[in-house]
Write a protein that holds these residues in place. Structure first.
Motif: not given
Length: 250
Positions: A31-39
């Protein structure tokens, strides 16, 4: 194995991805996990070949794909909105891309994918007659029949909830195991990533915040961002995460 090394990307002078490196093994779910706009979506598009890297390399097996165009990479994606054709029924959507594609599934293999995803009762239905979970399974089948080397999923569970969401999670895990298909998922939801993945790449402001197994990320967050993002977004304490996910992390 898929290996990314020192990948960087800028848009209009702004750095979107900065020195991204990781490896994924055959048949693993990451999974590529991160907040919105993280890339994370930009990184997914780089892997697919929709956009090119400014720096670094993308290697699959022994082949350097960094400058290889999308059509020749042999990867495929299920977009967040499924991108199904509303004027076609479910079966015609599934086989739409097979007409001129070498190495795609035979008629027998197509039927095996349909059976695997339990779509036979829905093949003659128009897309508008399908539930969200059924649309997601049709989109998965349409991608699988092209026999991708890597399966990319952009927020595959965001439009689903409850039992349907859990069912699709199980389907994705079964696909990766059954077909030994390396799978990369974009998500902003820590619970999805923790319960679905073998490895998680957490991205913050274009940089890797942590890369590791769900167990490692829960037990050994490498920085305050990871701990805050995981714990606070779930709104439970670390001990309760173990209780929530049961023996998976025992």
């Amino acid at each position: 194995m898929l290996k990314l090394q020192n990948i960087s990307k800028q848009f209009d002078g702004k750095t979107v991805l900065d020195d991204i490196s990781f490896e994924i093994g055959s048949g693993e779910i990451m999974s590529l996990l991160g907040p919105s706009g993280s890339g994370k979506t930009t990184l997914l598009h780089l892997i697919l070949g929709l956009t090119g890297a400014d720096q670094g390399s993308i290697v699959f097996g022994d082949e350097n794909l960094t400058r290889v165009p999308m059509k020749k990479r042999g990867f495929n994606i299920v977009f967040q909105d499924y991108a199904l054709f509303p004027n076609l029924n479910a079966y015609d959507n599934i086989v739409y891309g097979l007409r001129n594609q070498k190495g795609a599934a035979s008629d027998k293999e197509v039927q095996e994918y349909i059976d695997f995803l339990e779509l036979t009762p829905h093949l003659n239905k128009r897309i508008g007659e399908l539930s969200g979970g059924q649309k997601q399974r049709v989109a998965l089948a349409r991608t699988l029949v092209t026999k991708p080397k890597i399966l990319l999923l952009d927020e595959p569970l965001s439009a689903l909830d409850g039992v349907i969401k859990e069912s699709i999670k199980q389907r994705i895990q079964s696909i990766a195991r059954e077909f030994k298909l390396t799978t990369i998922i974009v998500t902003h939801d820590p619970e999805e990533a923790l319960t679905l993945s073998d490895q998680i790449l957490i991205i913050n402001q274009g940089k890797i915040a942590q890369f590791g197994s769900p167990q490692e990320i829960i037990n050994q967050p490498e920085n305050e961002f990871v701990e805050q993002f995981i714990i606070k977004q779930l709104q439970i304490k670390r001990q309760n995460i173990y209780n929530l996910f049961g023996e998976m992390y025992a």
